[in-house]
Design a protein around this motif. Sequence first.
Motif, PDB file in Angstrom:
ATOM      1  N   ALA A  14      -1.076  -5.175  14.765  1.00  0.00           N
ATOM      2  CA  ALA A  14      -0.930  -4.903  16.646  1.00  0.00           C
ATOM      3  C   ALA A  14       0.709  -5.245  16.695  1.00  0.00           C
ATOM      4  CB  ALA A  14      -1.253  -6.197  16.723  1.00  0.00           C
ATOM      5  N   SER A  15       1.686  -5.920  15.393  1.00  0.00           N
ATOM      6  CA  SER A  15       3.097  -6.150  15.807  1.00  0.00           C
ATOM      7  C   SER A  15       4.065  -4.845  15.761  1.00  0.00           C
ATOM      8  CB  SER A  15       3.479  -6.576  14.351  1.00  0.00           C
ATOM      9  OG  SER A  15       2.883  -5.681  12.995  1.00  0.00           O
ATOM     10  N   ALA A  16       3.861  -3.893  15.876  1.00  0.00           N
ATOM     11  CA  ALA A  16       4.256  -2.788  15.681  1.00  0.00           C
ATOM     12  C   ALA A  16       3.444  -1.640  16.035  1.00  0.00           C
ATOM     13  CB  ALA A  16       5.448  -1.751  14.671  1.00  0.00           C
ATOM     14  N   GLY A  17       4.111  -0.525  16.677  1.00  0.00           N
ATOM     15  CA  GLY A  17       3.632   0.745  16.618  1.00  0.00           C
ATOM     16  C   GLY A  17       2.817   1.117  17.410  1.00  0.00           C
ATOM     17  N   ILE A  18       1.786   2.075  17.039  1.00  0.00           N
ATOM     18  CA  ILE A  18       0.829   2.526  17.657  1.00  0.00           C
ATOM     19  C   ILE A  18      -0.425   0.899  18.152  1.00  0.00           C
ATOM     20  CG2 ILE A  18      -1.450   3.471  17.735  1.00  0.00           C
ATOM     21  CD1 ILE A  18      -0.448   5.473  15.743  1.00  0.00           C
ATOM     22  N   GLY A  19      -0.559   0.011  17.109  1.00  0.00           N
ATOM     23  CA  GLY A  19      -1.328  -1.462  17.464  1.00  0.00           C
ATOM     24  C   GLY A  19      -0.276  -1.771  19.105  1.00  0.00           C
ATOM     25  N   ALA A  37      -1.018  -9.420  12.455  1.00  0.00           N
ATOM     26  CA  ALA A  37      -0.836  -8.673  12.091  1.00  0.00           C
ATOM     27  C   ALA A  37      -0.118  -9.378  10.902  1.00  0.00           C
ATOM     28  CB  ALA A  37       0.723  -7.580  12.334  1.00  0.00           C
ATOM     29  N   ARG A  38       0.499  -9.264  10.040  1.00  0.00           N
ATOM     30  CA  ARG A  38       1.579 -10.451   9.128  1.00  0.00           C
ATOM     31  C   ARG A  38       2.591 -10.614   9.255  1.00  0.00           C
ATOM     32  NH1 ARG A  38       1.822  -6.106   3.739  1.00  0.00           N
ATOM     33  NH2 ARG A  38       2.654  -4.680   6.399  1.00  0.00           N
ATOM     34  N   ARG A  39       3.705 -10.085  10.538  1.00  0.00           N
ATOM     35  CA  ARG A  39       4.730 -10.411  10.995  1.00  0.00           C
ATOM     36  C   ARG A  39       4.387 -11.056  12.273  1.00  0.00           C
ATOM     37  NH1 ARG A  39       7.449  -4.801  10.953  1.00  0.00           N
ATOM     38  NH2 ARG A  39       5.501  -3.828  11.321  1.00  0.00           N
ATOM     39  N   VAL A 156      -3.247  10.017  -2.616  1.00  0.00           N
ATOM     40  CA  VAL A 156      -3.644   9.093  -2.277  1.00  0.00           C
ATOM     41  C   VAL A 156      -3.715   8.707  -0.448  1.00  0.00           C
ATOM     42  CG1 VAL A 156      -3.916   6.540  -2.819  1.00  0.00           C
ATOM     43  CG2 VAL A 156      -3.223   8.356  -4.352  1.00  0.00           C
ATOM     44  N   TYR A 157      -2.587   8.858   0.298  1.00  0.00           N
ATOM     45  CA  TYR A 157      -2.783   8.802   1.392  1.00  0.00           C
ATOM     46  C   TYR A 157      -3.742  10.131   2.339  1.00  0.00           C
ATOM     47  CZ  TYR A 157      -1.637   8.272   6.736  1.00  0.00           C
ATOM     48  OH  TYR A 157      -1.692   7.849   8.496  1.00  0.00           O
ATOM     49  N   ASN A 158      -3.820  11.135   2.216  1.00  0.00           N
ATOM     50  CA  ASN A 158      -4.433  11.417   2.150  1.00  0.00           C
ATOM     51  C   ASN A 158      -5.740  10.444   2.028  1.00  0.00           C
ATOM     52  OD1 ASN A 158      -1.943  14.480   1.740  1.00  0.00           O
ATOM     53  ND2 ASN A 158      -3.517  14.062   3.749  1.00  0.00           N
ATOM     54  N   GLU A 191       5.826   8.794  15.958  1.00  0.00           N
ATOM     55  CA  GLU A 191       7.396   8.525  15.417  1.00  0.00           C
ATOM     56  C   GLU A 191       8.045   6.903  16.061  1.00  0.00           C
ATOM     57  OE1 GLU A 191      11.104   9.313  17.367  1.00  0.00           O
ATOM     58  OE2 GLU A 191      12.419   8.997  15.769  1.00  0.00           O
ATOM     59  N   THR A 192       7.114   6.176  14.642  1.00  0.00           N
ATOM     60  CA  THR A 192       6.809   4.498  14.600  1.00  0.00           C
ATOM     61  C   THR A 192       7.391   3.892  13.886  1.00  0.00           C
ATOM     62  OG1 THR A 192       4.717   5.319  13.215  1.00  0.00           O
ATOM     63  CG2 THR A 192       4.841   4.654  15.565  1.00  0.00           C
ATOM     64  N   GLU A 193       7.520   2.761  13.047  1.00  0.00           N
ATOM     65  CA  GLU A 193       8.015   2.664  12.118  1.00  0.00           C
ATOM     66  C   GLU A 193       7.702   3.114  10.614  1.00  0.00           C
ATOM     67  OE1 GLU A 193       8.380  -1.460  11.226  1.00  0.00           O
ATOM     68  OE2 GLU A 193       8.611  -1.424  13.570  1.00  0.00           O
TER      69      GLU A 193
HETATM   70  P1  NDP Z   1       3.602   1.407  11.879  1.00  0.00           P
HETATM   71  O1  NDP Z   1       4.230   0.833  10.560  1.00  0.00           O
HETATM   72  O2  NDP Z   1       4.899   1.221  13.309  1.00  0.00           O
HETATM   73  O3  NDP Z   1       2.603   0.291  12.343  1.00  0.00           O
HETATM   74  C1  NDP Z   1       1.648  -0.232  11.109  1.00  0.00           C
HETATM   75  C2  NDP Z   1       0.992  -1.938  11.943  1.00  0.00           C
HETATM   76  O4  NDP Z   1       0.591  -2.067  11.042  1.00  0.00           O
HETATM   77  C3  NDP Z   1       1.855  -2.381  11.777  1.00  0.00           C
HETATM   78  O5  NDP Z   1       1.736  -3.824  12.816  1.00  0.00           O
HETATM   79  C4  NDP Z   1       1.652  -3.375  10.579  1.00  0.00           C
HETATM   80  O6  NDP Z   1       2.177  -5.249  10.418  1.00  0.00           O
HETATM   81  C5  NDP Z   1       0.719  -3.138  10.590  1.00  0.00           C
HETATM   82  N1  NDP Z   1       0.378  -3.636   8.865  1.00  0.00           N
HETATM   83  C6  NDP Z   1       0.302  -2.947   7.579  1.00  0.00           C
HETATM   84  N2  NDP Z   1      -0.200  -3.126   6.726  1.00  0.00           N
HETATM   85  C7  NDP Z   1      -1.214  -4.147   7.409  1.00  0.00           C
HETATM   86  C8  NDP Z   1      -1.598  -5.717   6.571  1.00  0.00           C
HETATM   87  N3  NDP Z   1      -2.293  -5.852   4.848  1.00  0.00           N
HETATM   88  N4  NDP Z   1      -2.653  -6.629   7.333  1.00  0.00           N
HETATM   89  C9  NDP Z   1      -2.149  -6.507   8.248  1.00  0.00           C
HETATM   90  N5  NDP Z   1      -1.473  -5.668   8.977  1.00  0.00           N
HETATM   91  C10 NDP Z   1      -0.768  -4.052   8.942  1.00  0.00           C
HETATM   92  O7  NDP Z   1       3.449   2.833  12.119  1.00  0.00           O
HETATM   93  P2  NDP Z   1       2.124   3.267  12.760  1.00  0.00           P
HETATM   94  O8  NDP Z   1       1.823   2.595  14.053  1.00  0.00           O
HETATM   95  O9  NDP Z   1       2.436   4.741  13.532  1.00  0.00           O
HETATM   96  O10 NDP Z   1       0.773   3.486  12.387  1.00  0.00           O
HETATM   97  C11 NDP Z   1      -0.680   2.934  12.786  1.00  0.00           C
HETATM   98  C12 NDP Z   1      -1.494   3.315  11.777  1.00  0.00           C
HETATM   99  O11 NDP Z   1      -1.652   4.447  12.950  1.00  0.00           O
HETATM  100  C13 NDP Z   1      -2.058   3.155  10.628  1.00  0.00           C
HETATM  101  O12 NDP Z   1      -3.383   3.206  10.111  1.00  0.00           O
HETATM  102  C14 NDP Z   1      -1.224   5.052  10.361  1.00  0.00           C
HETATM  103  O13 NDP Z   1      -2.190   4.841   8.853  1.00  0.00           O
HETATM  104  C15 NDP Z   1      -2.378   5.552  11.306  1.00  0.00           C
HETATM  105  N6  NDP Z   1      -0.980   7.057  12.140  1.00  0.00           N
HETATM  106  C16 NDP Z   1      -0.401   7.436  12.161  1.00  0.00           C
HETATM  107  C17 NDP Z   1       0.575   8.353  12.241  1.00  0.00           C
HETATM  108  C18 NDP Z   1       2.213   8.414  12.357  1.00  0.00           C
HETATM  109  O14 NDP Z   1       2.649   9.429  11.547  1.00  0.00           O
HETATM  110  N7  NDP Z   1       2.212   7.498  12.514  1.00  0.00           N
HETATM  111  C19 NDP Z   1      -0.380   8.974  12.238  1.00  0.00           C
HETATM  112  C20 NDP Z   1      -1.155   9.415  11.881  1.00  0.00           C
HETATM  113  C21 NDP Z   1      -2.089   7.787  12.212  1.00  0.00           C
HETATM  114  P3  NDP Z   1       2.907  -5.518   9.807  1.00  0.00           P
HETATM  115  O15 NDP Z   1       3.633  -5.770   9.039  1.00  0.00           O
HETATM  116  O16 NDP Z   1       3.109  -7.085  10.473  1.00  0.00           O
HETATM  117  O17 NDP Z   1       1.156  -6.569   8.805  1.00  0.00           O
END
Ligand code: NDP
Length: 259
Positions: A14-19, A37-39, A156-158, A191-193
Amino acid sequence: MNRLRGKRVLITGASAGIGRACARAFAASGADLLLSARRFPNLESLRRELTLEHGVDVAIERLDVRDRAGVETYVAKLVVENRLPDILVNNAGLSRDLLPFHEGKVEGWEEMIDTNVKGLLYMSRAIIPHMVARDQGHVIHIGSVAGDTVYPAGNVYNATKFAVRALNEGMNVDLVGTRVRVSSVDPGLVETEFSEVRFRGDRERAQTVYEGYTPLRAEDVADVVHHVANAPEHVNIHRTVVYPTDQRNPYILHRGDSE
Ligand code: NDP
Ligand code: 8X3
């Protein structure tokens, strides 16, 4: 109709992006939140924002979903505190590199498998038995169109997202006869990190992924997750695929005159 007010929603990553966008969408509907999350500093500022704006209860946890013992300890604490979630959003995930299979970095593969597959399994295995015991609950995975169609160097991501699709189906099959719902929201390009993480901090390269068209925003995906979670209890939306209008499948992307 808002069916989410007063529900408790656990969101991983939940620290970024979709979460983070999901946290905002659920808070706006009056749901209480368990964010991890970790951050941790990112979670702290999100908690401040959401409690101030929406007056909901937000508990935060520094948690790496790859840490099985950590996940189990966290869920055990939620049991003791009587704060188990009604809804689990398995969002934490990442991609590393975009390399042909024979040039792939094994350590990146492990990171993806450990996070996208094993992390999701640890969290689901810890939470779902409690949902079954209460005969109520909803698990929503963030899958991907990468779990539908393999693209070059996605290998591998796939594979991890194909696994999420299989697990979404497998959990649904095994939970028949209970009122526990399982769904997957599978986006195209958002568009996220994500790309910055995939390219290990190379921002310039990450930006090129989103150039020349209008990608999804994290908020667009959160809207869909919110819709899936808000469906009436007898409705189980198994799987939702959502693309930007400029993208029709992983290969067909219109880079032209969009904003
Ligand atoms: P971001 O990189 O913006 O966010 C990823 C989030 O996952 C961060 O909050 C990060 O938090 C967390 N995270 C990563 N590794 C861990 C871990 N080991 N433990 C706990 N938290 C973790 O990317 P998105 O928001 O785009 O990605 C979210 C999901 O959406 C992923 O599952 C991704 O595969 C999926 N997705 C994304 C798409 C895209 O185009 N962006 C499209 C389709 C699916 P922190 O680093 O603080 O731990
Ligand atoms: C993220 C979308 O197309 O980069 O799952 O795989 S894509």
